[in-house]
Design an enzyme around this catalytic site. Structure first.
Site, PDB file in Angstrom:
ATOM      1  N   LYS A 181       0.856  -1.197   0.000  1.00  0.00           N
ATOM      2  CA  LYS A 181       0.000   0.000   0.000  1.00  0.00           C
ATOM      3  C   LYS A 181       0.888   1.243   0.000  1.00  0.00           C
ATOM      4  CE  LYS A 181      -1.842   2.982   2.492  1.00  0.00           C
ATOM      5  NZ  LYS A 181      -1.821   4.156   1.618  1.00  0.00           N
ATOM      6  N   GLY A 234       7.222   5.110   7.844  1.00  0.00           N
ATOM      7  CA  GLY A 234       6.372   6.288   7.960  1.00  0.00           C
ATOM      8  C   GLY A 234       6.575   6.953   9.303  1.00  0.00           C
ATOM      9  N   SER A 235       5.512   7.579   9.784  1.00  0.00           N
ATOM     10  CA  SER A 235       5.648   8.408  10.980  1.00  0.00           C
ATOM     11  C   SER A 235       5.376   7.617  12.264  1.00  0.00           C
ATOM     12  CB  SER A 235       4.682   9.583  10.883  1.00  0.00           C
ATOM     13  OG  SER A 235       3.360   9.103  10.910  1.00  0.00           O
ATOM     14  N   THR A 238       1.517   6.972  13.172  1.00  0.00           N
ATOM     15  CA  THR A 238       0.923   5.886  12.378  1.00  0.00           C
ATOM     16  C   THR A 238       1.477   4.538  12.843  1.00  0.00           C
ATOM     17  OG1 THR A 238       0.778   7.390  10.496  1.00  0.00           O
ATOM     18  CG2 THR A 238       0.498   5.063  10.028  1.00  0.00           C
ATOM     19  N   ALA A 239       2.754   4.502  13.168  1.00  0.00           N
ATOM     20  CA  ALA A 239       3.362   3.244  13.639  1.00  0.00           C
ATOM     21  C   ALA A 239       2.650   2.750  14.902  1.00  0.00           C
ATOM     22  CB  ALA A 239       4.846   3.461  13.921  1.00  0.00           C
ATOM     23  N   GLU A 256      10.170   1.417  10.268  1.00  0.00           N
ATOM     24  CA  GLU A 256      11.223   2.398   9.930  1.00  0.00           C
ATOM     25  C   GLU A 256      10.581   3.772  10.023  1.00  0.00           C
ATOM     26  OE1 GLU A 256      13.105   1.445   6.237  1.00  0.00           O
ATOM     27  OE2 GLU A 256      13.945  -0.391   7.024  1.00  0.00           O
ATOM     28  N   CYS A 289      14.095  11.019   5.869  1.00  0.00           N
ATOM     29  CA  CYS A 289      14.047  10.564   7.263  1.00  0.00           C
ATOM     30  C   CYS A 289      15.414  10.674   7.933  1.00  0.00           C
ATOM     31  CB  CYS A 289      13.546   9.135   7.320  1.00  0.00           C
ATOM     32  SG  CYS A 289      14.546   7.992   6.359  1.00  0.00           S
ATOM     33  N   GLU A 384      10.286  16.136  14.561  1.00  0.00           N
ATOM     34  CA  GLU A 384      10.641  16.055  13.149  1.00  0.00           C
ATOM     35  C   GLU A 384       9.765  17.020  12.334  1.00  0.00           C
ATOM     36  OE1 GLU A 384       9.365  12.538  10.965  1.00  0.00           O
ATOM     37  OE2 GLU A 384      11.398  12.337  10.190  1.00  0.00           O
TER      38      GLU A 384
HETATM   39  P1  NAD Z   1       2.576   8.501   7.488  1.00  0.00           P
HETATM   40  O1  NAD Z   1       2.826   7.726   8.731  1.00  0.00           O
HETATM   41  O2  NAD Z   1       1.574   9.591   7.522  1.00  0.00           O
HETATM   42  O3  NAD Z   1       2.105   7.535   6.307  1.00  0.00           O
HETATM   43  C1  NAD Z   1       2.895   6.453   5.856  1.00  0.00           C
HETATM   44  C2  NAD Z   1       1.986   5.409   5.237  1.00  0.00           C
HETATM   45  O4  NAD Z   1       1.128   4.904   6.249  1.00  0.00           O
HETATM   46  C3  NAD Z   1       1.083   5.912   4.115  1.00  0.00           C
HETATM   47  O5  NAD Z   1       1.026   4.931   3.111  1.00  0.00           O
HETATM   48  C4  NAD Z   1      -0.254   6.042   4.808  1.00  0.00           C
HETATM   49  O6  NAD Z   1      -1.361   5.912   3.936  1.00  0.00           O
HETATM   50  C5  NAD Z   1      -0.205   4.865   5.753  1.00  0.00           C
HETATM   51  N1  NAD Z   1      -1.137   4.926   6.876  1.00  0.00           N
HETATM   52  C6  NAD Z   1      -1.649   6.024   7.491  1.00  0.00           C
HETATM   53  N2  NAD Z   1      -2.469   5.663   8.491  1.00  0.00           N
HETATM   54  C7  NAD Z   1      -2.485   4.307   8.518  1.00  0.00           C
HETATM   55  C8  NAD Z   1      -3.128   3.344   9.341  1.00  0.00           C
HETATM   56  N3  NAD Z   1      -3.936   3.688  10.333  1.00  0.00           N
HETATM   57  N4  NAD Z   1      -2.901   2.036   9.080  1.00  0.00           N
HETATM   58  C9  NAD Z   1      -2.072   1.650   8.094  1.00  0.00           C
HETATM   59  N5  NAD Z   1      -1.443   2.530   7.288  1.00  0.00           N
HETATM   60  C10 NAD Z   1      -1.635   3.833   7.501  1.00  0.00           C
HETATM   61  O7  NAD Z   1       3.993   9.016   7.028  1.00  0.00           O
HETATM   62  P2  NAD Z   1       4.327   9.971   5.798  1.00  0.00           P
HETATM   63  O8  NAD Z   1       3.937  11.352   6.153  1.00  0.00           O
HETATM   64  O9  NAD Z   1       3.799   9.352   4.548  1.00  0.00           O
HETATM   65  O10 NAD Z   1       5.911   9.838   5.737  1.00  0.00           O
HETATM   66  C11 NAD Z   1       6.771  10.658   6.442  1.00  0.00           C
HETATM   67  C12 NAD Z   1       7.344   9.913   7.622  1.00  0.00           C
HETATM   68  O11 NAD Z   1       8.014   8.750   7.192  1.00  0.00           O
HETATM   69  C13 NAD Z   1       8.375  10.745   8.355  1.00  0.00           C
HETATM   70  O12 NAD Z   1       8.199  10.588   9.747  1.00  0.00           O
HETATM   71  C14 NAD Z   1       9.701  10.103   7.931  1.00  0.00           C
HETATM   72  O13 NAD Z   1      10.757  10.283   8.804  1.00  0.00           O
HETATM   73  C15 NAD Z   1       9.303   8.677   7.822  1.00  0.00           C
HETATM   74  N6  NAD Z   1      10.266   7.955   6.988  1.00  0.00           N
HETATM   75  C16 NAD Z   1      11.103   7.050   7.584  1.00  0.00           C
HETATM   76  C17 NAD Z   1      12.038   6.373   6.818  1.00  0.00           C
HETATM   77  C18 NAD Z   1      12.968   5.361   7.440  1.00  0.00           C
HETATM   78  O14 NAD Z   1      13.518   4.570   6.697  1.00  0.00           O
HETATM   79  N7  NAD Z   1      13.179   5.356   8.737  1.00  0.00           N
HETATM   80  C19 NAD Z   1      12.139   6.614   5.449  1.00  0.00           C
HETATM   81  C20 NAD Z   1      11.284   7.552   4.887  1.00  0.00           C
HETATM   82  C21 NAD Z   1      10.338   8.212   5.652  1.00  0.00           C
END
Ligand code: NAD
Length: 487
Positions: A181, A234-235, A238-239, A256, A289, A384
């Site tokens: 996704k 992601g963030s 959300t994690a 991650e 990130c 962040e």
């Molecule tokens: P986000 O957490 O908003 O979204 C990431 C993904 O999660 C998207 O596909 C989103 O649709 C999905 N999502 C949202 N809510 C969800 C839920 N309840 N259940 C399942 N999936 C859900 O993050 P973002 O704004 O897209 O990305 C930016 C973040 O990602 C920053 O915090 C950045 O540091 C992090 N990031 C980390 C790495 C790493 O390798 N550590 C790499 C790139 C980005």
């Protein structure tokens, strides 16, 4: 060309899900716009629990045959996907740039070749993946890497295809099947990947792609009892939701997450190099990130460092990411721009000073910003931003530098600029970070463990660590006797 196909910079992209080897449309759609000029690129299928269930069912049904496919054959198909990516580098690069606003030249020369490399690397690694057998009182221990099952892979928008394939490639290599996704702000290249994988001969149902808002489709994916692994980039908020959703089935997770990484600049460093490393942190409009967004500079050189930094950074060209001369493109979405500016305005109101920037520019562009006079416990230092915003603080001793560097809830990466090897070793040993770069930045080898400490993540991926995650390791202990069919 169907009603479900859009043309982006001359490239046809299917806007539907890819489930069980077929394109599947949702009745609802969401609008996808380009951050370059806010133009609408198309209407994308907006997945719900129904499509999530269908995709997991397809992945579950395809799993036994894919898991039983010989390693050499899996590796061959992964290499064919890499070939397909290489053939379409130009198309993938421009579609990704239109979709997420990152530089076309980076996509062409760095990112898309890396996408191909993700597949080739894990194909090669699969073929040499092994553990030596060992003996216990004459019994043989044999460790095998069994495919784990269907995996749900959820990815962000800042490097869409690179981050997606960093998960898809090892999962497929391991013999798992996948539901990917992508982020709703950058859905397009995942759809192209589905085409490329099908053309490369990946059997139906082994890779599925579902589109939609995480808040609408995410839970149905991450709480599904048939899913055996969830890998998320992601963030942190959300994690947390994903971890709670996965808890019901105790589904293993790889996370991650975000960072607030430091760049430590000691007075004994090569100052030109240190300035270059600092300016590099504006890459991808700060949406990285790993970015070292906290510049920690030894007080005795802070003035000179700041002067040289500002000189270099103000020369960066901000503009259309399709132009070869552009250094900084737009930020992904009006909401992200608002978020970035909110952080900056609150910091300024709290007493920070802007050496550079401190405001949005035209459209979805934010002025590269450097803030000083920021307190260690302030929001701008602790949270962040994910935009082109750096802070600068000074230190007077090595101990203070390490203390400031470690004093956030994150631990993704750290960069150290020093001319003293022993200092580098001492400082590195004291830093809490998944990756430390010394006098360099962003040098990444796919065999190295990659991930974050503290709230920057759970687990490590890369090389054997990826297979540790995507496989069920089994140890078989065999007694030396008891056979009745030797002869
Ligand atoms: P986000 O957490 O908003 O979204 C990431 C993904 O999660 C998207 O596909 C989103 O649709 C999905 N999502 C949202 N809510 C969800 C839920 N309840 N259940 C399942 N999936 C859900 O993050 P973002 O704004 O897209 O990305 C930016 C973040 O990602 C920053 O915090 C950045 O540091 C992090 N990031 C980390 C790495 C790493 O390798 N550590 C790499 C790139 C980005």
């Amino acid at each position: 060309m169907t009603a479900h196909t859009i043309t982006v910079a001359g490239v046809a992209v299917d806007t539907r899900h890819w489930i069980g080897g077929e394109r599947v449309a949702s009745t609802e759609t969401f609008t996808n716009a380009s951050p370059i000029d806010s133009s609408v690129l198309g209407e994308i299928s907006r997945g719900t629990a129904t499509e999530a269930a269908a995709a997991v069912a397809a992945a579950r049904d395809a799993f036994p045959a894919w898991a039983a496919t010989a390693r050499a054959e899996r590796a061959r198909i992964l290499s064919a996907i890499a070939d397909g990516v290489e053939k379409r580098i130009e198309e993938l690069a421009i579609v990704e740039t239109m979709d997420n606003g990152a530089l076309l030249r980076s996509h062409r020369r760095g990112v898309m070749p890396r996408v191909a490399h993700n597949f080739r690397f894990f194909a090669d690694w699969l073929l040499k993946l092994d553990h030596e057998d060992f003996e216990t009182r004459g019994h043989t221990n044999h460790v095998s890497w069994d495919p784990a099952g269907p995996c749900v892979l959820i990815t962000p928008w800042n490097a869409p295809l690179m981050l997606a394939t960093w998960k898809v490639a090892p999962a497929l290599a391991a013999g798992d099947t996948v539901v990917l996704k992508p982020a709703e702000w950058s859905p397009l290249t995942a759809s192209l990947l589905a085409d490329i994988a099908a053309e490369a001969g990946l059997p139906a149902g082994v890779l599925n792609v579902v589109q939609g808002y995480g808040s609408e489709i995410g839970d149905a994916l991450t709480s599904h009892p048939d899913v055996r692994r969830i890998s998320f980039t992601g963030s942190v908020p959300t994690a947390r939701r994903i971890a709670a959703s996965a808890a019901e089935n105790l589904t293993p997770l790889s996370l991650e997450l975000g960072g607030k990484s430091p760049l430590l600049v000691f007075a004994d460093a090569d100052l030109d190099l240190a300035v270059d490393l600092a300016v590099e942190q504006y890459d991808n409009a700060g949406q990285v990130c790993l970015a070292a967004t906290r510049l920690l500079v030894e007080e005795s050189i802070a003035e000179e460092f700041t002067r040289r930094f500002a000189e270099k950074a103000t020369a960066l060209v901000q503009g259309d990411p399709r132009d070869e001369t552009t250094d900084i493109g737009p930020n992904i979405h009006p909401r992200q721009l608002e978020k970035i500016d909110g952080f900056v305005q609150r910091a300024l109101a709290a007493g920070a000073r802007a050496i550079m920037g401190g405001h949005p520019n035209q459209g979805q562009y934010y002025a590269p910003t450097l803030l000083t006079y920021v307190a260690q416990d302030s929001e701008i230092v602790q949270e962040e931003v994910f935009g082109p915003v750096l802070t600068l603080q000074t230190f007077t001793s090595e101990e203070e530098a390490v203390r400031l560097a470690n004093d956030t809830r994150f631990g993704l990466a750290a960069t150290v600029a020093t001319g003293d090897r022993e200092r580098a070793e001492r400082v590195t040993a004291g830093l809490v970070a998944g990756t430390v770069w010394v006098n360099c930045f962003f040098v990444r080898d796919l065999q190295a463990p990659f991930g974050g400490s503290r709230q920057s993540g759970v687990g490590r991926e890369g090389g054997t660590w990826s297979f540790d995650f995507y496989c069920d390791l089994k140890n078989t202990v065999t007694a030396p006797n008891g056979w009745n069919n030797h002869g």
